[in-house]
Write an enzyme that holds these catalytic residues in place. Sequence first.
Site, PDB file in Angstrom:
ATOM      1  N   ASP A   1      42.468  80.915  72.785  1.00 24.62           N
ATOM      2  CA  ASP A   1      42.376  79.878  73.830  1.00 24.62           C
ATOM      3  C   ASP A   1      43.360  78.745  73.594  1.00 24.62           C
ATOM      4  O   ASP A   1      44.093  78.338  74.485  1.00 24.62           O
ATOM      5  CB  ASP A   1      40.968  79.263  73.850  1.00 24.62           C
ATOM      6  CG  ASP A   1      40.031  79.972  74.823  1.00 24.62           C
ATOM      7  OD1 ASP A   1      40.545  80.680  75.703  1.00 24.62           O
ATOM      8  OD2 ASP A   1      38.813  79.815  74.687  1.00 24.62           O
TER       9      ASP A   1
ATOM     10  N   LYS B   1      31.128  81.563  73.601  1.00 25.06           N
ATOM     11  CA  LYS B   1      32.209  81.543  72.605  1.00 25.06           C
ATOM     12  C   LYS B   1      31.738  81.166  71.203  1.00 25.06           C
ATOM     13  O   LYS B   1      32.279  81.647  70.220  1.00 25.06           O
ATOM     14  CB  LYS B   1      33.323  80.593  73.051  1.00 25.06           C
ATOM     15  CG  LYS B   1      34.004  81.062  74.325  1.00 25.06           C
ATOM     16  CD  LYS B   1      35.155  80.168  74.724  1.00 25.06           C
ATOM     17  CE  LYS B   1      35.741  80.638  76.047  1.00 25.06           C
ATOM     18  NZ  LYS B   1      37.013  80.018  76.356  1.00 25.06           N
TER      19      LYS B   1
END
Length: 527
Positions: free
Chosen positions: A351, A314
């Site tokens: 997220d 990420k």
Amino acid sequence: VVDFGVKKMEGEAVMRRNQTLICAPIMADSVDQMLILMQKAKSSGADLVEVRLDNLKSFNPRPDIDTLIRQSPLPTLFTYRPTWEGGQYAGDEMSRLDALRLAMELGADHIDVELKAIDEFNNVVRGNKSTKCKLIVSSHNYDSTPSAEDLGNLVAKIQASGADIVKFATTAQDITDVARVFQITVHSQVSGVPIIAMVMGEKGLMSRILCPKFGGYLTFGTLEVGKVSAPGQPTIENLLNLYNFRQLGPDTRIFGIIGKPVSHSKSPLLYNEAFRSVGFNGVYLHLLVDDVANFFQTYASLDFAGFSCTIPHKEAALDCCDEVDPTAKSIGAVNCIVRRPDGKLFGCNTDYVGAISAIEEALQGSQLSVSVSPLAGKLFVVIGAGGAGKALAYGAKEKGARVVIANRTYERARELADVVGAQALSLDELSNFHPENDMILANTTSIGMQPKVDDTPISKEALRYYSLVFDAVYTPKITRLLREAQENGAKVVTGVEMFIGQAYEQYERFTKLPAPKELFKNIMATY
């Protein structure tokens, strides 16, 4: 390879958008067992069967081959693979080649002869080649994937040997190896020679699924999970019902989840089902990636349209983007990347939205009209300082929580704490950290994920001080951490809820269509 057991909706008509065949490898000890598996292959939706003669424990060539051809419910491909090319046969070479000649003579639709043996086979046949039977000449590399130039030379050599169909299989050391095989497959279409080009292993999976897009003659699909004739083969069930194989074509856009590990992810299940429900021409894959920058440099065409990013990529993925959403920039991590029409990569982070809203919902219960977040003023402990940890710390802080970061290495916890304005702890200190009751705990690491389901980041005793516990892990849905939190009377929020929440926005960014929220919830409710 995970079998997600996706079922086609009843009465759903499947229209083929491509000519690529699905071939089921038939591996059994006896002819009778093979005939049973052939029926299973037909009912599973295969187009042809590969009869692996080298798996038979006893073999009487003429009657056995004749029975297999006459009683097969599907077209046949006969393979008699020697040990020196990765098969089971360790006997006399002339007998092996003679059995393949016999299969051709008795009416097989295809036979597979190795490039290393083709000259000898041509001597055995002496020009008496059946017009009905297509000769596949094959080469297998179990170590690596050669350069594009070497692959081109290999294909030319196979063509020159008299092959009706070229077949080669290589091994993926990196997912970028597959790009060279796609290149060769497309080039072969131009020259008009049918080609079967596979890249073995988990990193080569997309070579097996995307054959119809790039024009491959066939792909192999197994009858059962794990019963493979080469590493990395998907099941027929997954090809047809998870990846919508019959619907793929040259203009199908490719999406996928980039991670390491990645095979556990349920994302392909969610997105492919959603794509199919609205007739969106896309396919979503598991992408086992080692080096993100190398991946994006290699797959730079508009065909590769969007990506989800998971552990451990990420943060590195953010550096690969041409433009990053300001929130994702503040977090320092992206979990969603979209390729724009000009080819530029745009990164964002969905997220924290998914996780924070699921936690807020659990805290509020039915009082959803409260204007101040139920997180305001709460002590919010985040385990993990990676991409998801950063996202949750940022999201909790934004909602007015007091944030604590706990991480295996204290230095990483300290770094993140300094950025978001939080307190830092090492994971070892967490079990003795309880300055107050009613705290909130969020695990953003992979601790407790399959297969290590007995692991937990914090002792059960310490969980008494938390009123709500969230776990980003969703395989299994109820981790040991969540089970022990429930036993202590805490509310729990599963990773499935975060997973669905973050997927809504990604789907809309990928497709420019509204997310089918009920469909997503229904799919995940069964897991």
